[in-house]
Structure formats: structure tokens, C-alpha cells
Scaffold this active site. Sequence first.
Site, mmCIF file in Angstrom:
data_model
loop_
_atom_site.group_PDB
_atom_site.id
_atom_site.type_symbol
_atom_site.label_atom_id
_atom_site.label_comp_id
_atom_site.label_asym_id
_atom_site.label_seq_id
_atom_site.Cartn_x
_atom_site.Cartn_y
_atom_site.Cartn_z
ATOM 1 N N TYR A 133 32.277 23.679 41.321
ATOM 2 C CA TYR A 133 32.588 24.976 41.959
ATOM 3 C C TYR A 133 31.567 25.186 43.093
ATOM 4 C CZ TYR A 133 35.436 26.132 37.783
ATOM 5 O OH TYR A 133 36.355 26.153 36.764
ATOM 6 N N ASP B 246 41.520 30.362 41.108
ATOM 7 C CA ASP B 246 40.644 30.356 39.944
ATOM 8 C C ASP B 246 39.285 29.786 40.332
ATOM 9 O OD1 ASP B 246 40.494 30.501 36.832
ATOM 10 O OD2 ASP B 246 39.682 28.534 37.352
ATOM 11 N N HIS C 121 32.975 32.454 30.934
ATOM 12 C CA HIS C 121 33.299 31.034 31.129
ATOM 13 C C HIS C 121 33.194 30.225 29.829
ATOM 14 C CE1 HIS C 121 33.170 27.903 34.616
ATOM 15 N NE2 HIS C 121 33.833 27.429 33.604
ATOM 16 N N LYS D 248 34.436 33.822 37.190
ATOM 17 C CA LYS D 248 33.923 33.672 35.826
ATOM 18 C C LYS D 248 32.439 34.009 35.734
ATOM 19 C CE LYS D 248 37.182 29.858 35.173
ATOM 20 N NZ LYS D 248 37.228 29.080 36.416
#
Length: 345
Positions: free
Chosen positions: A75, A44, A137, A104
Site C-alpha cells: 500500500y 480499497d 485491518h 483501514k
Amino acid sequence: MTPTIKLNTGYDMPIVGFGLWKVNNDTCADQVYEAIKAGYRLFDGACGKQLSHPLSFLSLERKENLTSSPNFTDYGNEVEAGQGVARAIKEGIVKREELFIVSKLWNSFHDGERVEPICRKQLADWGVDYFDLYIVHFPVALKYVDPAVRYPPGWSYADDDKIVHSTASIQETWSAMETLVDQKLARSIGVSNFSAQLLMDLLRYARVRPATLQIEHHPYLTQPRLVKYATQHGLAVTAYSSFGPLSFLELQVPNAENCPPLFEHDVVKAVAEKHGKTPAQVLLRWATQRGIAVIPKSNNPTRLAQNLDVVGFELEQAEIDSISALDRGLRFNDPVGYGMDVPIF
Ligand code: NAD
């Protein structure tokens, strides 16, 4: 093999995956590679590489008030995650089609014409030609920031910490998301941090229905009505931050710091002891046994294996109920809590 959930697109999504938030750039490729070796198939991720703007999702005020310097990034690791995937594929450990790669759409790319180019950039970062799942997101449209100027853009439009919205409606964004499916850039598309009201609206016009809803979900925030509404309408639910406050301590989110840790909660501990499992496994099983997917992250090999081994035992209904009863509507991943004037929850 990890059990899967059948999505409304016909694809199978592993019920346990590996979350890439706060996985550092220098270790990310190895962590993804090791996770694949340990048996993880779902990753993910979200909006790519970040070097010069650590914690761009925190407001200036929150950053100034941090009492210690966090040692992670937001991220910004899709290139490195892709390198880990490429190494595993090259060594024959896994094939691309056996992986389930999630990414996302960040808030700054909600304008219809921005969706496909940024998705293509993220695919290039990962080094793959399709995402298994690409999700919106947040239900928040921000003014476009050119990736050549700043990437990932974070919440504020510039370094002045100001939020600048775009005029894109969710319908505009979703129509562009649907074309990603048409073009085979994404096999399934979904949403994250959406309320039931927003889902209701989206489902009225969606030509391609959202396949998943990703939400904060742990015993302190169980959101039963939202989970029920989403599943009744064919969306698979993925839980993030399954361990509740733990993930937010390093961000110094105040309500996480003032809240009893779930791993030490008597109810969770008692269930764990009874089953000979760790509290972490019980929290993950509490979700997966109710059909909710989980995406924990760890760089510790023992925990990596532990987190994946969550379907080999069954909780009793009374145990599930006792954990669900810990609900106190306590949300940690709230833009307002990060100092952003974006009251979506
Ligand atoms: P998490 O549930 O993965 O918890 C992470 C913390 O738990 C880390 O400190 C880790 O070291 C620790 N941990 C992991 N396994 C453990 C174990 N077995 N025993 C003890 N400690 C353990 O929390 P998260 O990172 O907030 O969420 C997971 C993923 O969800 C993220 O990586 C990201 O992919 C996704 N996410 C999405 C959103 C969104 O807005 N859609 C928001 C937050 C997170």
C-alpha cells in the site's frame, strides 16, 4: 453501473471495487484515475505513504530469503490514490458522493487515543473529508509508532524485526472506531481478518455494528461457516485475493508457490469456456453471485474492464458448487507465513 450491496448502515457498497495493495506510488494516481474512467467506484486502500521501508510487512529473515527483489510496495499509496480521485472529480468524470472510498486502521494505531488522529491523517492523504468505510485491518494491537518516525509502520516496532504488542483490547479500539462514525469521519466501519469468535465478542458490545468483514476468500479458502455467521449477523463480506495464490507468488509465500494456479484449474477453466469468460471473471462471479464483494486489482486496461464485467452472466448452482468444492483451507495471507510470530489464524 456496478451493482451494490446494501450495508447495515443504509449505504450502498459496490460489489466490485479496485484493490490498492501493491500498486506502486509512481503509477497509482494514473491507475486510480483510469479505473474511475473504466467505471470503478470503490477503492480499497490502507495505511499511507511508504518510501523508505519497502516490504516492511515481511520479516528480515523472509526478506533475506527472497530470490528476487519485488517491484511493488505495501500500500503506502493513499496520497497518490487521492490524486487520482481528485483528477477524476476535477474533470467531472465522477462526484465524490458517487465514490466509495475504503481505508483501514493499521495495527500500530489500535490504542483508543490513536484512532482518530490516524484516521484524520489518512483522510488528509486521500484529500477527502470522510471515508465510506474504515476497517480494522487485523485483530492485532501493536505498540504505537509515531507517523513522523515511520509511516506506514509495518509489523515490527523498529528496524530490528521485533513485534511489540500494545495492551489495547478490541473493545477499546472499536469504541474509538465508533466515534469516527459519530464525527462523520467514516460512514460505515468494519473489520478484516477477524474470526467468528472475535465477531461474536465484538457484536456483544458494539454500539455501532460492523458493516463489513473483509477476508481472504477464494476457492482454496472458502470459509463457509465464517461467511454464514457474518452474513447472518448483517455484515457484508468482502473477499480479498480472489485469485488465490496468484497475488502471493511475487511475495514468494511458499504455499502459494507450491499450489496449482486457479486460472489453470480444470474446473475453473471448464466453467470459463462454457460461458465464454476468462477464469478471472469466473472466480469473481463465483463470489459476487453469492453476495460476496470483490476488490481485484489490475493495471491492464483489458483486465480492468474484464474484472468489472462480472455481473453480466450467471453461473449454474452446480458450477458454483464445483468451484466451492476446491476448498482446501489454504490460506496465503498469514502473518506467520511472512515470518511474524502472530498466529491469529
Ligand atoms: P488480486 O485478487 O487483486 O490479484 C492480483 C493479481 O491478479 C495481480 O497479479 C494482477 O495482475 C492479477 N490480475 C488481476 N486481474 C486479472 C485478470 N483479469 N486476469 C489475470 N490476472 C489478473 O489480489 P490481492 O491484491 O491479493 O487482493 C485484492 C485486494 O484486496 C488488494 O489490492 C487489497 O486492497 C485487498 N487485500 C486486503 C487484505 C487485508 O488484509 N484486508 C489482504 C490482501 C489484499
